[in-house]
Design a protein around this motif. Structure first.
Motif, PDB file in Angstrom:
ATOM      1  N   LYS A  97       0.863  -1.176   0.000  1.00  0.00           N
ATOM      2  CA  LYS A  97       0.000   0.000   0.000  1.00  0.00           C
ATOM      3  C   LYS A  97       0.903   1.229   0.000  1.00  0.00           C
ATOM      4  N   GLN A  98       0.619   2.186  -0.885  1.00  0.00           N
ATOM      5  CA  GLN A  98       1.432   3.394  -0.924  1.00  0.00           C
ATOM      6  C   GLN A  98       0.540   4.632  -0.851  1.00  0.00           C
ATOM      7  N   GLU A  99       0.687   5.371   0.227  1.00  0.00           N
ATOM      8  CA  GLU A  99      -0.029   6.642   0.391  1.00  0.00           C
ATOM      9  C   GLU A  99       0.824   7.762  -0.186  1.00  0.00           C
ATOM     10  N   SER A 100       0.161   8.851  -0.531  1.00  0.00           N
ATOM     11  CA  SER A 100       0.837   9.969  -1.170  1.00  0.00           C
ATOM     12  C   SER A 100       1.976  10.487  -0.300  1.00  0.00           C
ATOM     13  N   GLY A 101       3.154  10.610  -0.881  1.00  0.00           N
ATOM     14  CA  GLY A 101       4.306  11.133  -0.157  1.00  0.00           C
ATOM     15  C   GLY A 101       5.013  10.130   0.728  1.00  0.00           C
ATOM     16  N   LYS A 102       4.624   8.879   0.639  1.00  0.00           N
ATOM     17  CA  LYS A 102       5.237   7.849   1.478  1.00  0.00           C
ATOM     18  C   LYS A 102       5.761   6.692   0.632  1.00  0.00           C
ATOM     19  N   GLY A 103       6.633   5.900   1.227  1.00  0.00           N
ATOM     20  CA  GLY A 103       7.098   4.698   0.551  1.00  0.00           C
ATOM     21  C   GLY A 103       6.068   3.589   0.670  1.00  0.00           C
ATOM     22  N   PRO A 104       6.189   2.550  -0.156  1.00  0.00           N
ATOM     23  CA  PRO A 104       5.270   1.408  -0.074  1.00  0.00           C
ATOM     24  C   PRO A 104       5.316   0.745   1.298  1.00  0.00           C
ATOM     25  N   GLN A 105       4.161   0.285   1.746  1.00  0.00           N
ATOM     26  CA  GLN A 105       4.048  -0.367   3.055  1.00  0.00           C
ATOM     27  C   GLN A 105       3.524  -1.780   2.847  1.00  0.00           C
ATOM     28  N   PHE A 106       4.203  -2.753   3.427  1.00  0.00           N
ATOM     29  CA  PHE A 106       3.811  -4.161   3.319  1.00  0.00           C
ATOM     30  C   PHE A 106       2.403  -4.370   3.877  1.00  0.00           C
ATOM     31  N   ILE A 107       1.581  -5.124   3.125  1.00  0.00           N
ATOM     32  CA  ILE A 107       0.246  -5.478   3.613  1.00  0.00           C
ATOM     33  C   ILE A 107       0.177  -6.965   3.933  1.00  0.00           C
ATOM     34  N   ILE A 108       0.437  -7.788   2.932  1.00  0.00           N
ATOM     35  CA  ILE A 108       0.310  -9.236   3.091  1.00  0.00           C
ATOM     36  C   ILE A 108       1.095  -9.918   1.987  1.00  0.00           C
TER      37      ILE A 108
ATOM     38  N   HIS B 195      -2.756 -14.862 -11.760  1.00  0.00           N
ATOM     39  CA  HIS B 195      -3.596 -13.775 -11.258  1.00  0.00           C
ATOM     40  C   HIS B 195      -3.550 -13.740  -9.739  1.00  0.00           C
ATOM     41  N   LEU B 196      -3.483 -12.522  -9.236  1.00  0.00           N
ATOM     42  CA  LEU B 196      -3.414 -12.275  -7.799  1.00  0.00           C
ATOM     43  C   LEU B 196      -4.500 -11.255  -7.462  1.00  0.00           C
ATOM     44  N   SER B 197      -5.167 -11.440  -6.337  1.00  0.00           N
ATOM     45  CA  SER B 197      -6.132 -10.424  -5.930  1.00  0.00           C
ATOM     46  C   SER B 197      -5.989 -10.114  -4.452  1.00  0.00           C
ATOM     47  N   LEU B 198      -6.356  -8.891  -4.107  1.00  0.00           N
ATOM     48  CA  LEU B 198      -6.355  -8.432  -2.718  1.00  0.00           C
ATOM     49  C   LEU B 198      -7.779  -8.042  -2.371  1.00  0.00           C
ATOM     50  N   GLN B 199      -8.319  -8.659  -1.345  1.00  0.00           N
ATOM     51  CA  GLN B 199      -9.657  -8.330  -0.886  1.00  0.00           C
ATOM     52  C   GLN B 199      -9.535  -7.583   0.441  1.00  0.00           C
ATOM     53  N   ILE B 200     -10.185  -6.436   0.523  1.00  0.00           N
ATOM     54  CA  ILE B 200     -10.203  -5.653   1.755  1.00  0.00           C
ATOM     55  C   ILE B 200     -11.637  -5.627   2.263  1.00  0.00           C
ATOM     56  N   ALA B 201     -11.858  -6.138   3.457  1.00  0.00           N
ATOM     57  CA  ALA B 201     -13.201  -6.173   4.029  1.00  0.00           C
ATOM     58  C   ALA B 201     -13.506  -4.857   4.742  1.00  0.00           C
ATOM     59  N   ALA B 202     -14.777  -4.450   4.653  1.00  0.00           N
ATOM     60  CA  ALA B 202     -15.234  -3.249   5.365  1.00  0.00           C
ATOM     61  C   ALA B 202     -14.283  -2.083   5.140  1.00  0.00           C
ATOM     62  N   THR B 203     -14.138  -1.685   3.889  1.00  0.00           N
ATOM     63  CA  THR B 203     -13.165  -0.671   3.498  1.00  0.00           C
ATOM     64  C   THR B 203     -13.401   0.643   4.244  1.00  0.00           C
ATOM     65  N   GLN B 204     -12.298   1.238   4.699  1.00  0.00           N
ATOM     66  CA  GLN B 204     -12.335   2.474   5.485  1.00  0.00           C
ATOM     67  C   GLN B 204     -11.650   3.602   4.719  1.00  0.00           C
ATOM     68  N   PRO B 205     -11.956   4.849   5.051  1.00  0.00           N
ATOM     69  CA  PRO B 205     -11.287   5.978   4.375  1.00  0.00           C
ATOM     70  C   PRO B 205      -9.771   5.886   4.443  1.00  0.00           C
ATOM     71  N   GLY B 206      -9.244   5.339   5.525  1.00  0.00           N
ATOM     72  CA  GLY B 206      -7.796   5.190   5.657  1.00  0.00           C
ATOM     73  C   GLY B 206      -7.190   4.179   4.703  1.00  0.00           C
ATOM     74  N   ASP B 207      -8.032   3.414   4.039  1.00  0.00           N
ATOM     75  CA  ASP B 207      -7.538   2.457   3.047  1.00  0.00           C
ATOM     76  C   ASP B 207      -7.265   3.125   1.700  1.00  0.00           C
ATOM     77  N   SER B 208      -7.683   4.362   1.537  1.00  0.00           N
ATOM     78  CA  SER B 208      -7.457   5.076   0.280  1.00  0.00           C
ATOM     79  C   SER B 208      -5.952   5.222   0.039  1.00  0.00           C
TER      80      SER B 208
END
Lengths: 116, 113
Positions: free
Chosen positions: B37-48, B72-85
């Motif tokens: 996951k990479q947020e604006s202005g930050k380096g990539p962050q490990f998720i899974i 093919h690879l997929s990432l499922q995020i449950a109950a998505t939150q604004p912080g997941d943007s």
């Protein structure tokens, strides 16, 4: 635990000038990586160090890019001379090991380079 | 901070919905896959992450599915939150030879409140 530190955060230079970026990895991490991330793309590996030795520099444009990690801790990445297409974010990452174990990579915040 | 991925494909979801982000990887010899996951202005962050001998792995609110047949690879995020943007990247790696991570091009996830 302190993360990967990089400086400067932003740099603007003119083409044909030189620039250097600095990275301090997480303490104890033997493996250090430099990536180039062009806007809209995923990071691309430039060079990988294991302690102070180079493991992989196959994608480093060696005519203008150089990197060193003399004491196996901090690292610098240099571009000389810069071209317009070098405008990108330069990311440093570190991991405990690059051997057969997976070694999760931790990324720094990056240095945003703009070449005008 | 600077923007990451101005021209990336975008997935827009409502807060609370589930998100599915897809990735097609290129190398059939790859045996290790990671989502970042990479947020604006930050380096990539490990998720899974997931090894090629698995087809599913679950974390906290996230699940990664691997289909080696179609690469093919997929990432499922449950109950998505604004912080997941953020922008999400998949990465692949081989267990032999060149072991560097190869990143995909990324997907921007926008969560609408």
């Amino acid at each position: 635990e302190a993360g990967v530190a990089q400086s400067p955060r932003y740099k603007i230079i003119e083409k044909r000038q030189s620039v250097a970026f600095w990275c301090n990895p997480i303490s104890g991490h033997a493996t250090l990586y430099w990536y180039q991330q062009i806007l809209g793309q995923g990071p691309k590996l430039l060079i990988q160090f294991q302690n102070n030795g180079v493991v992989d520099d196959s994608q480093l444009p060696k005519d203008r890019f150089s990197a060193e990690r003399l004491k196996g801790v901090d690292s610098t990445l240099k571009i000389q001379p810069a071209k317009l297409e070098d405008s990108a974010v330069y990311l440093c990452a570190s991991s405990l090991t690059s051997g057969k174990s997976l070694g999760e990579q931790y990324f720094g915040p990056g240095t945003r380079l703009t070449v005008t | 901070g600077e923007s990451v991925g101005l021209h990336l494909p975008t997935l827009s979801v409502q807060e609370g919905d589930n998100s599915i982000i897809n990735c097609a990887y290129s190398n059939s010899a790859s045996d290790y896959f990671i989502w970042y996951k990479q947020e604006s202005g930050k380096g990539p962050q490990f998720i899974i992450d997931i090894r090629s001998n698995m087809d599913k792995r679950q974390g906290q609110r996230v699940t990664v599915l691997l289909n080696k047949t179609v690469k093919h690879l997929s990432l499922q995020i449950a109950a998505t939150q604004p912080g997941d943007s953020a922008v999400y990247f998949c990465a692949e790696r081989m267990d032999t030879g060149r072991r560097a991570l190869t990143f995909g091009s990324g997907t921007r996830l926008q969560v609408q409140p």
